[in-house]
Enzyme design. Sequence first.
Site, PDB file in Angstrom:
ATOM      1  N   SER A   6      39.178  38.577  38.310  1.00  0.00           N
ATOM      2  CA  SER A   6      39.050  38.161  39.711  1.00  0.00           C
ATOM      3  C   SER A   6      38.667  36.691  39.804  1.00  0.00           C
ATOM      4  O   SER A   6      37.608  36.271  39.316  1.00  0.00           O
ATOM      5  CB  SER A   6      37.985  39.000  40.414  1.00  0.00           C
ATOM      6  OG  SER A   6      37.683  38.401  41.648  1.00  0.00           O
ATOM      7  N   MET A  35      38.275  36.646  51.798  1.00  0.00           N
ATOM      8  CA  MET A  35      37.169  37.050  52.690  1.00  0.00           C
ATOM      9  C   MET A  35      37.165  36.163  53.923  1.00  0.00           C
ATOM     10  O   MET A  35      37.307  34.949  53.814  1.00  0.00           O
ATOM     11  CB  MET A  35      35.847  36.889  51.948  1.00  0.00           C
ATOM     12  CG  MET A  35      35.806  37.642  50.640  1.00  0.00           C
ATOM     13  SD  MET A  35      34.244  37.359  49.825  1.00  0.00           S
ATOM     14  CE  MET A  35      34.449  38.416  48.386  1.00  0.00           C
ATOM     15  N   HIS A  64      43.601  40.897  47.606  1.00  0.00           N
ATOM     16  CA  HIS A  64      42.671  41.866  48.211  1.00  0.00           C
ATOM     17  C   HIS A  64      42.138  41.281  49.509  1.00  0.00           C
ATOM     18  O   HIS A  64      41.286  40.387  49.500  1.00  0.00           O
ATOM     19  CB  HIS A  64      41.540  42.139  47.193  1.00  0.00           C
ATOM     20  CG  HIS A  64      40.490  43.078  47.666  1.00  0.00           C
ATOM     21  ND1 HIS A  64      39.302  43.261  46.997  1.00  0.00           N
ATOM     22  CD2 HIS A  64      40.434  43.904  48.741  1.00  0.00           C
ATOM     23  CE1 HIS A  64      38.567  44.156  47.637  1.00  0.00           C
ATOM     24  NE2 HIS A  64      39.228  44.550  48.706  1.00  0.00           N
ATOM     25  N   MET A 135      36.311  50.793  45.686  1.00  0.00           N
ATOM     26  CA  MET A 135      35.320  49.721  45.541  1.00  0.00           C
ATOM     27  C   MET A 135      34.053  50.290  44.898  1.00  0.00           C
ATOM     28  O   MET A 135      33.552  51.339  45.313  1.00  0.00           O
ATOM     29  CB  MET A 135      34.958  49.114  46.909  1.00  0.00           C
ATOM     30  CG  MET A 135      36.048  48.279  47.552  1.00  0.00           C
ATOM     31  SD  MET A 135      36.622  46.872  46.571  1.00  0.00           S
ATOM     32  CE  MET A 135      35.121  45.922  46.332  1.00  0.00           C
ATOM     33  N   GLY A 140      32.065  41.459  49.260  1.00  0.00           N
ATOM     34  CA  GLY A 140      31.536  40.238  49.869  1.00  0.00           C
ATOM     35  C   GLY A 140      31.097  39.209  48.839  1.00  0.00           C
ATOM     36  O   GLY A 140      31.223  38.010  49.070  1.00  0.00           O
ATOM     37  N   GLY A 143      29.384  39.417  41.172  1.00  0.00           N
ATOM     38  CA  GLY A 143      28.136  39.472  40.419  1.00  0.00           C
ATOM     39  C   GLY A 143      27.158  40.566  40.816  1.00  0.00           C
ATOM     40  O   GLY A 143      26.001  40.536  40.415  1.00  0.00           O
ATOM     41  N   GLY A 174      34.305  45.734  41.289  1.00  0.00           N
ATOM     42  CA  GLY A 174      32.924  45.458  41.629  1.00  0.00           C
ATOM     43  C   GLY A 174      31.969  45.848  40.517  1.00  0.00           C
ATOM     44  O   GLY A 174      31.818  47.030  40.217  1.00  0.00           O
ATOM     45  N   GLY A 175      31.383  44.851  39.878  1.00  0.00           N
ATOM     46  CA  GLY A 175      30.405  45.109  38.825  1.00  0.00           C
ATOM     47  C   GLY A 175      30.998  45.760  37.588  1.00  0.00           C
ATOM     48  O   GLY A 175      30.283  46.410  36.817  1.00  0.00           O
TER      49      GLY A 175
HETATM   50  C1  DX5 Z   1      33.864  41.952  45.718  1.00  0.00           C
HETATM   51  C2  DX5 Z   1      35.263  41.561  45.295  1.00  0.00           C
HETATM   52  C3  DX5 Z   1      35.453  41.704  43.844  1.00  0.00           C
HETATM   53  C4  DX5 Z   1      34.623  40.745  43.035  1.00  0.00           C
HETATM   54  C5  DX5 Z   1      34.270  41.401  41.749  1.00  0.00           C
HETATM   55  O1  DX5 Z   1      33.708  41.622  47.043  1.00  0.00           O
HETATM   56  O2  DX5 Z   1      36.218  42.397  45.945  1.00  0.00           O
HETATM   57  O3  DX5 Z   1      36.810  41.598  43.479  1.00  0.00           O
HETATM   58  O4  DX5 Z   1      35.287  39.552  42.751  1.00  0.00           O
HETATM   59  O5  DX5 Z   1      33.423  40.557  41.044  1.00  0.00           O
HETATM   60  P1  DX5 Z   1      32.435  41.113  39.945  1.00  0.00           P
HETATM   61  O6  DX5 Z   1      33.296  41.678  38.853  1.00  0.00           O
HETATM   62  O7  DX5 Z   1      31.664  39.914  39.542  1.00  0.00           O
HETATM   63  O8  DX5 Z   1      31.600  42.183  40.596  1.00  0.00           O
HETATM   64 ZN    ZN Z   2      38.396  42.432  45.065  1.00  0.00          ZN
END
Ligand code: DX5
Ligand code: ZN
Length: 222
Positions: A6, A35, A64, A135, A140, A143, A174-175
């Site tokens: 990402s 976003m 996304h 998700m 948002g 990290g 996410g994470g």
């Molecule tokens: C969260 C995004 C993710 C994000 C993931 O709002 O949709 O795609 O970039 O980042 P990490 O892997 O750092 O959680």
């Molecule tokens: Zn994403």
Amino acid sequence: MKIAPSLLAADFGKFQQEAARAERAGGDWLHLDIMDGHFVPNISFGPDVVKALRPKNKMFFDVHLMCLRPEILIEPFAKAGGEQIIIHAELDQKVNDLIWQIRNLNLKVGLAVNPPTSIAAAEPYLDKIDLLLVMTVNPGFGGQSFMGECLPKVQQAWEWRRQRGLGYRIEVDGGVDLAAAAECAHAGADTFVSGTGLFGKRNMKQAVTRMRATVEKNRKRN
Ligand code: DX5
Ligand code: ZN
């Protein structure tokens, strides 16, 4: 299995080099988090950034949209070089029209479900989508910590796909670090978005290789 670094976790001062780094590292898809400051409390980047990256990068562009009004953004991102557009199931009554709009532009369609949203919200659309995104953080920000309580949704998505003979991919976002990727693969995920876990590593090639090996080893078989 697809590994999707990402760009949200890249150095925003050098998108071009960072996208090239993801490609050299062996990432399959470039995940582009959009976003709007309304659907989520943050702003990232727009179609002009994606357009600038497109001619110099061969990865599949996975866009996304974490946006309240995706209808005004789908075409600009299609023109910019997006190949798949993911919209959110939380947009309820808009979802059917948005799926149609994306399909009409000959792009792949993804549907995302936030942690507080039931996976049932995606069920009516399963035969109309190419990818279901579960998700694993509240969107948002990059990290954040992986939310293991979302794993049953991945299992449900996998069961539905098998029972109904459908072909959508199951993506998690996410994470997703190595340990979380293993759990997600075990639950049935086949597409792994990771920002901090890949871009955040000095040796991204090694990080991608390790994640691929981990998900292959843990992958759920029919
Ligand atoms: C969260 C995004 C993710 C994000 C993931 O709002 O949709 O795609 O970039 O980042 P990490 O892997 O750092 O959680
Ligand atoms: Zn994403």
